[in-house]
Motif scaffolding. Sequence first.
Motif, mmCIF file in Angstrom:
data_model
loop_
_atom_site.group_PDB
_atom_site.id
_atom_site.type_symbol
_atom_site.label_atom_id
_atom_site.label_comp_id
_atom_site.label_asym_id
_atom_site.label_seq_id
_atom_site.Cartn_x
_atom_site.Cartn_y
_atom_site.Cartn_z
ATOM 1 N N GLN A 40 0.839 -1.189 0.000
ATOM 2 C CA GLN A 40 0.000 0.000 0.000
ATOM 3 C C GLN A 40 0.877 1.244 0.000
ATOM 4 O O GLN A 40 1.833 1.336 0.759
ATOM 5 C CB GLN A 40 -0.916 0.011 1.229
ATOM 6 C CG GLN A 40 -1.971 -1.083 1.185
ATOM 7 C CD GLN A 40 -2.965 -0.992 2.317
ATOM 8 O OE1 GLN A 40 -3.204 0.077 2.872
ATOM 9 N NE2 GLN A 40 -3.561 -2.119 2.659
ATOM 10 N N TYR A 41 0.513 2.180 -0.853
ATOM 11 C CA TYR A 41 1.226 3.448 -0.963
ATOM 12 C C TYR A 41 0.293 4.556 -0.497
ATOM 13 O O TYR A 41 -0.841 4.660 -0.959
ATOM 14 C CB TYR A 41 1.684 3.683 -2.400
ATOM 15 C CG TYR A 41 2.690 2.649 -2.850
ATOM 16 C CD1 TYR A 41 2.278 1.502 -3.524
ATOM 17 C CD2 TYR A 41 4.047 2.794 -2.557
ATOM 18 C CE1 TYR A 41 3.189 0.535 -3.908
ATOM 19 C CE2 TYR A 41 4.963 1.829 -2.946
ATOM 20 C CZ TYR A 41 4.530 0.699 -3.615
ATOM 21 O OH TYR A 41 5.432 -0.261 -3.987
ATOM 22 N N PHE A 42 0.814 5.377 0.392
ATOM 23 C CA PHE A 42 -0.007 6.379 1.057
ATOM 24 C C PHE A 42 0.167 7.765 0.445
ATOM 25 O O PHE A 42 1.252 8.126 -0.013
ATOM 26 C CB PHE A 42 0.348 6.456 2.546
ATOM 27 C CG PHE A 42 -0.163 5.293 3.336
ATOM 28 C CD1 PHE A 42 0.513 4.086 3.360
ATOM 29 C CD2 PHE A 42 -1.341 5.404 4.065
ATOM 30 C CE1 PHE A 42 0.030 3.009 4.093
ATOM 31 C CE2 PHE A 42 -1.830 4.333 4.809
ATOM 32 C CZ PHE A 42 -1.139 3.137 4.810
ATOM 33 N N GLY A 43 -0.916 8.516 0.498
ATOM 34 C CA GLY A 43 -0.847 9.932 0.174
ATOM 35 C C GLY A 43 -0.350 10.727 1.369
ATOM 36 O O GLY A 43 -0.108 10.165 2.442
ATOM 37 N N PRO A 44 -0.231 12.047 1.216
ATOM 38 C CA PRO A 44 0.312 12.887 2.284
ATOM 39 C C PRO A 44 -0.666 13.133 3.420
ATOM 40 O O PRO A 44 -0.270 13.606 4.483
ATOM 41 C CB PRO A 44 0.648 14.191 1.564
ATOM 42 C CG PRO A 44 -0.294 14.228 0.412
ATOM 43 C CD PRO A 44 -0.484 12.806 -0.011
ATOM 44 N N GLY A 45 -1.931 12.819 3.195
ATOM 45 C CA GLY A 45 -2.926 12.992 4.255
ATOM 46 C C GLY A 45 -3.618 14.343 4.206
ATOM 47 O O GLY A 45 -3.091 15.321 3.645
ATOM 48 N N THR A 46 -4.805 14.379 4.772
ATOM 49 C CA THR A 46 -5.540 15.623 4.997
ATOM 50 C C THR A 46 -5.782 15.747 6.494
ATOM 51 O O THR A 46 -6.356 14.851 7.114
ATOM 52 C CB THR A 46 -6.896 15.637 4.267
ATOM 53 O OG1 THR A 46 -6.681 15.628 2.863
ATOM 54 C CG2 THR A 46 -7.710 16.878 4.656
ATOM 55 N N ARG A 47 -5.323 16.840 7.063
ATOM 56 C CA ARG A 47 -5.535 17.096 8.492
ATOM 57 C C ARG A 47 -6.855 17.807 8.652
ATOM 58 O O ARG A 47 -7.037 18.906 8.152
ATOM 59 C CB ARG A 47 -4.400 17.942 9.052
ATOM 60 C CG ARG A 47 -4.645 18.507 10.416
ATOM 61 C CD ARG A 47 -4.021 17.828 11.599
ATOM 62 N NE ARG A 47 -2.753 17.189 11.442
ATOM 63 C CZ ARG A 47 -2.462 16.082 12.124
ATOM 64 N NH1 ARG A 47 -3.346 15.549 12.934
ATOM 65 N NH2 ARG A 47 -1.291 15.523 11.995
ATOM 66 N N LEU A 48 -7.810 17.162 9.314
ATOM 67 C CA LEU A 48 -9.142 17.723 9.527
ATOM 68 C C LEU A 48 -9.251 18.296 10.926
ATOM 69 O O LEU A 48 -8.961 17.607 11.906
ATOM 70 C CB LEU A 48 -10.208 16.648 9.328
ATOM 71 C CG LEU A 48 -11.655 17.108 9.573
ATOM 72 C CD1 LEU A 48 -12.071 18.115 8.504
ATOM 73 C CD2 LEU A 48 -12.609 15.923 9.601
ATOM 74 N N THR A 49 -9.668 19.542 10.983
ATOM 75 C CA THR A 49 -9.959 20.208 12.253
ATOM 76 C C THR A 49 -11.453 20.471 12.330
ATOM 77 O O THR A 49 -12.055 20.938 11.358
ATOM 78 C CB THR A 49 -9.210 21.549 12.359
ATOM 79 O OG1 THR A 49 -7.797 21.287 12.286
ATOM 80 C CG2 THR A 49 -9.517 22.256 13.664
ATOM 81 N N VAL A 50 -12.056 20.147 13.452
ATOM 82 C CA VAL A 50 -13.493 20.365 13.662
ATOM 83 C C VAL A 50 -13.664 21.397 14.775
ATOM 84 O O VAL A 50 -13.197 21.190 15.895
ATOM 85 C CB VAL A 50 -14.209 19.054 14.028
ATOM 86 C CG1 VAL A 50 -15.707 19.297 14.206
ATOM 87 C CG2 VAL A 50 -13.964 17.989 12.966
ATOM 88 N N LEU A 51 -14.315 22.492 14.438
ATOM 89 C CA LEU A 51 -14.493 23.577 15.410
ATOM 90 C C LEU A 51 -15.866 23.496 16.080
ATOM 91 O O LEU A 51 -16.830 23.040 15.473
ATOM 92 C CB LEU A 51 -14.321 24.934 14.721
ATOM 93 C CG LEU A 51 -12.970 25.162 14.041
ATOM 94 C CD1 LEU A 51 -12.955 26.510 13.349
ATOM 95 C CD2 LEU A 51 -11.849 25.075 15.064
#
Lengths: 113, 115
Positions: B104-115
């Motif tokens: 499996q090859y991964f992407g850089p990711g998305t950091r999700l912030t919930v306010l």
Amino acid sequence: GESVGLHLPTLSVQEGDNSIINCAYSNSASDYFIWYKQESGKGPQFIIDIRSNMDKRQGQRVTVLLNKTVKHLSLQIAATQPGDSAVYFCAETHSGGYNKLIFGAGTRLAVHP
Amino acid sequence: DAMVIQNPRYQVTQFGKPVTLSCSQTLNHNVMYWYQQKSSQAPKLLFHYYDKDFNNEADTPDNFQSRRPNTSFCFLDIRSPGLGDAAMYLCATSSGRTAPTDTQYFGPGTRLTVL
């Protein structure tokens, strides 16, 4: 149940020294193992893998050792560099069913100059 | 270079406001995965697609959905984000043709912030 875990959560080494990161797994059916490196804020990066019919595999500055008798996996990094600082995850899977990776908890490697 | 791309890299949403994260790949891989990773923890698989076949993990909340309109793209929809959904979301791909050595090859990711 299935689990892949690491003995040491944090490893600090001096630049130039060799590093050894350990991993234990519990599923004797596991037949493929991967080490990933994850730098802060980035996705896991494939480092090296090994199949269960091997006990050693070498890459550039890295070696993975597999001991199936005691269900133990290790990653050796030669001449550790500051750029090696990251969290290292072992992961395992087996050929029964789809390719679901089971990750270990991760070891943080800190390289000091 | 062939790669796994995730957009956006950082996403801020409000509590309860639907949000969609995207992943694309140029590897022509059959399988696409979505993982949730919380701080200092290992990635946790949410679901995956083998071609168009959707496979949900048993413990993935109903709040998380996914779409794969074509080989290259896969979306993660969070219908009503809660504070506990703040995390890094990782997309990965694998060829699906070389089990069990199906890396499996991964992407850089998305950091999700919930306010």
